[in-house]
Scaffold this motif. Structure first.
Motif, PDB file in Angstrom:
ATOM      1  N   LEU A 111       0.843  -1.187   0.000  1.00 11.93           N
ATOM      2  CA  LEU A 111       0.000   0.000   0.000  1.00 11.93           C
ATOM      3  C   LEU A 111       0.883   1.243   0.000  1.00 11.93           C
ATOM      4  O   LEU A 111       2.060   1.193   0.352  1.00 11.93           O
TER       5      LEU A 111
ATOM      6  N   THR B  91      -6.926  -4.111  -2.183  1.00 10.66           N
ATOM      7  CA  THR B  91      -6.580  -4.149  -3.604  1.00 10.66           C
ATOM      8  C   THR B  91      -7.486  -3.244  -4.444  1.00 10.66           C
ATOM      9  O   THR B  91      -7.309  -3.151  -5.650  1.00 10.66           O
TER      10      THR B  91
ATOM     11  N   GLU C 188      -5.657   1.538  -2.719  1.00  3.39           N
ATOM     12  CA  GLU C 188      -4.284   1.617  -3.213  1.00  3.39           C
ATOM     13  C   GLU C 188      -3.800   3.054  -3.252  1.00  3.39           C
ATOM     14  O   GLU C 188      -2.601   3.318  -3.129  1.00  3.39           O
TER      15      GLU C 188
END
Length: 798
Positions: free
Chosen positions: A211, A620, A625
């Protein structure tokens, strides 16, 4: 020292601490000891000496929570199988396996060593407390809690080591235990194998997509403007010398919720006002023990744990303090080089070193004894069976605070905090705090306020390139911890310019701070609760004590409020089309939002709003992100969106953002249908009814062993606000403390559901009605004020 107990009806002549305090320690238990229980069952213990007060406190604790004390002690000692046998107990590992783990970790062995090494005054205090416990047990052998007989638990003499171990039993849940570092090592060494499930499959997971690294410095408790250049220079010099490495953010850790304090520049009285809400699961009896104790050098009250005289959260006439869990990384695994040809040896600095082998026997109720061999190294005990090892993994040893520091103990800090009369006294006292790791918020009668990160933070070897996030090479002594971060270099601030301090498991200090802390809570930015606290505390230039307290009753979840607000904005755009379920959710939530967006279940629409997610559940997704995962990532996204639209009201919500908002609203609609039924008009009433169907487990605890006797589980009252993202959040209201330091007799508190561990005791659920009504009760310190709420009393004499 022998004492006798007299039941007293008339008012005793012993003054309940309406006398000046002195800082000379007194360990002589001569004189009278009085225990007054107020109408809720809270003990107010008074004596002419410190030791006498501790004796009375131990007696009162045993009277109120004796079975809970001994049950929790058996857990941390690794003796649970003696009373539960080897049956399933509400968790994956059996009592025998849990005993293996506790004995291997060595908490109780270390507690006994620490107790022997305490300074004379601290040991005298713990000895007096233990004597009080033992006197109660001795004199009530025929009237102890029935669970002693049911569980075949024979109460042994309480000791200072038991006081320490009881404190550690709670403290272990304030931080990670290091045992998952082998998983991280395996994933980093063999990512492809990890993605397939690893060589042995156990504990192996596919490495997540990294991340973004980001820090919301505006959310930090300690801002750059709060610290001097000189202090930061010293921190930087220490960091360079220690070779501090950046560490990846840990997974979500413990959340013992929120505390805030307003100082002299912002209060109408000039004295600090503090509120602390350590939120966690409410059990019957409570995890905490509330008490008021007054000796020669202290007069303080608050909460600790049954079996220990230390106050985790508390106040005196001079100071008040609150705490939230820090989640510091105080444990590491070290990979050992072993060989079948060298049993019970490990390779260190090119030489085979013998392990110290400790042999113990686990007694099992209705079963055969289990023999256990514990192997110790210079790094700590070998804990491979409890470290999620896969086939082919090396043996690992665990170094962990507080087990590795037997020359000091946090009880020394706790006693100093109770005795402190000046800011210097208090900040000197907290320097001894080691474990559990926490964020401490405090204020004093003079209006000073402060925050200090308290923990023994390891300074790791420069050879540890993962900064404690994965296992470290244990073949060289150069890999060992070097020291601990000095107390005065830990993040802290006294009297910040904003005039208030709030801690709610969010970021402790800005990104300018160079030392690795290894935090599992608040490593990036705001939590939902800290966001709301900052909104409330920033909204006024001055507060009366009552206005500071009013924040405690706030039941707005800003994440849910903002997601609905953004949904309404989308609905108002002619070129945007919401999904049918999202549109139906907004139709019901529009009035809820207009009425203040409160999570109070008496507010129409609150049940539906409570199903709106408050975190990025899947890291995800594109927004996660970009903004980071979890709760802090979602808060960052929403605050960014809010700021963007404040700067430019015509700013467009992107298609990606709109899709996420739609998903949150439509998902909430479907979730509400599944939980509350097909009729939206009945959802709020159904949600209120479901709250009353929850149960408070009988002797439940953070260990996860479940209820000891479900027949004695307590039904949760019909609470109004059960949203865990709000400040009020009654469902997790394990304790509340409000202290206006201009007049501590106006202090208030609440410890649900009551103050006894016996279902047939009138104090078993003595605070249930107050809890259900969303109220607090008086929590005074003076003799006069205590007399106004007094119930029963006893006097202990030699």
């Amino acid at each position: 020292m022998h004492w006798r107990v007299l039941t007293i009806v008339a008012v005793m002549s012993v003054a309940l601490c309406d006398r000046p305090l002195v800082l000379a320690a007194a360990a002589d238990p001569e004189g009278k000891v009085e225990v007054i229980r107020d109408r809720w069952g809270i003990p107010h213990v008074s004596a002419e000496t410190d030791a006498g007060a501790m004796y009375g406190l131990g007696y009162a604790a045993a009277e109120e929570r004796s079975f809970q004390m001994y049950y929790n002690l058996r857990i941390i000692q690794g003796r649970l199988a003696e009373i539960l046998g080897d049956r399933p107990a509400g968790r994956e590992d059996s009592p025998v396996e849990h005993d293996r783990m506790m004995r291997t970790f060595g908490f109780y062995r270390a507690a006994k060593v620490v107790a022997e090494r305490l300074d004379a005054d601290t040991r005298a205090m713990l000895s007096a407390y233990s004597d009080g416990v033992n006197r109660y047990i001795e004199e009530h052998r025929d009237a102890l809690h029935p669970m002693f007989e049911i569980m075949d638990l024979e109460p042994e003499p309480w000791t200072p080591a038991d006081c320490i171990a009881s404190w550690w039993h709670l403290g272990q849940f304030f931080a990670t235990d290091g045992t998952r570092e082998l998983i991280q090592y395996r994933n980093r060494q063999q990512p492809a194998a990890a993605a397939r499930g690893g060589p042995g499959g156990r504990g192996a997971v596919a490495p997540p997509k990294p991340l973004p690294t980001w820090y919301d410095d505006e959310a930090a408790v300690v801002q750059r403007a709060d610290v001097s250049d000189e202090w930061l220079d010293r921190v930087n010099a220490f960091s360079r010398q220690a070779g501090s490495q950046d560490a990846a953010a840990r997974s979500a850790g413990p959340r013992f919720s929120h505390a805030w304090v307003v100082g002299k520049a912002k209060t109408s009285t000039g004295s600090a006002v503090l509120v602390s809400d350590p939120q966690t699961t409410v059990w019957a009896p409570s995890l905490f023990h509330e008490f008021h104790v007054c000796g020669k050098t202290f007069n303080a009250r608050g909460v600790g744990v049954p079996g220990s005289p230390a106050l985790l959260i508390g106040f005196s006439r001079h100071f008040a303090w609150g705490a939230t869990a820090l989640g510091a990384d105080q444990a590491d695994l070290f990979r050992l080089t072993t060989d079948a040809d060298h049993p019970n040896q490990y390779l260190l600095d090119g030489q085979w070193q013998p392990m110290e082998v400790i042999r113990e026997t686990i007694q099992v109720k209705d079963g055969r004894p289990v023999e256990l061999a514990i192997r110790e190294t210079v790094f700590g005990p070998v804990v491979t069976p409890f470290a999620f090892a896969a086939l082919g993994d090396p043996e690992v040893a665990l170094r962990r605070v507080p087990v590795c520091q037997t020359d000091r103990e946090t009880i020394q800090a706790a006693l100093g905090m109770m005795r402190a009369q000046s800011l210097d006294d208090f900040t000197r006292a907290i320097a001894a705090w080691q474990f559990p790791s926490l964020n401490l918020v405090f204020g004093d009668r003079e209006g000073n306020i402060g925050y200090w990160l308290l923990a023994a933070i390891p300074v790791r070897s420069p050879l540890d390139r993962e900064a404690g996030t994965a296992t470290t090479d244990g073949s060289t002594s150069e890999s060992a911890w070097r020291s601990f971060v000095p107390h005065d270099l830990l993040p802290h601030v006294v009297n910040p310019g904003r005039g208030w301090i709030a801690s709610a498991n969010h970021r402790a200090i800005g990104s300018f701070y160079p030392v690795t802390l290894g935090l599992s809570t608040g490593s990036m930015g705001h939590t939902v609760r800290s966001w709301r606290l900052y909104e409330r505390l920033s909204a006024r230039e001055s507060f009366t004590p009552e206005e500071v307290l009013d924040i405690h009753f706030d039941c707005v979840n800003p994440a849910r409020r903002h997601l609905v607000q953004m949904g309404l904005a989308l609905r108002g755009q002619s070129d945007r089309r919401l999904s049918p379920d999202a549109a139906k959710a907004l139709e019901r939530l529009e009035a809820w939002h207009a009425a203040g967006a409160r999570s109070d279940l008496n507010q129409p629409g609150a049940a539906l709003a409570g199903e709106i997610p408050t975190m990025f559940r899947f890291v995800t997704t594109p927004l996660a992100e970009r903004y980071g995962g979890g709760e802090s990532g979602l808060v960052r996204f929403l605050r960014n969106l809010e700021d963007r639209q404040a700067r430019d009201p015509k700013s467009e919500i992107t298609a990606e953002e709109a899709a996420f908002i739609d998903l949150c609203l439509s998902g909430a609609w479907r979730s509400a249908q599944a939980k509350f039924g097909a009729d939206p008009a009945a959802w709020d009433e159904t949600a209120r009814r479901q709250v009353g169907q929850r149960r408070l487990e009988y002797f439940g605890s953070l260990d996860g062993f479940g209820s000891l006797a479900p027949a004695h589980d307590v039904a949760m009252p019909a609470l109004e606000c059960v949203d865990g993202g709000t400040i009020r959040s009654q469902a997790a209201q394990s304790y509340t403390q409000y202290v206006p330091l201009d007049d501590v007799d106006r202090a208030l508190s609440l410890l649900p559901p009551g103050h006894s561990d016996r279902p047939n005791d009138p104090h078993w659920t003595s605070t249930m009605e107050t809890w259900a009504a969303g109220q607090l009760h008086p929590a005074p310190l003076s003799r006069e004020a205590v007399e106004r709420i007094a119930g029963s009393r006893i006097e202990l004499e030699r």
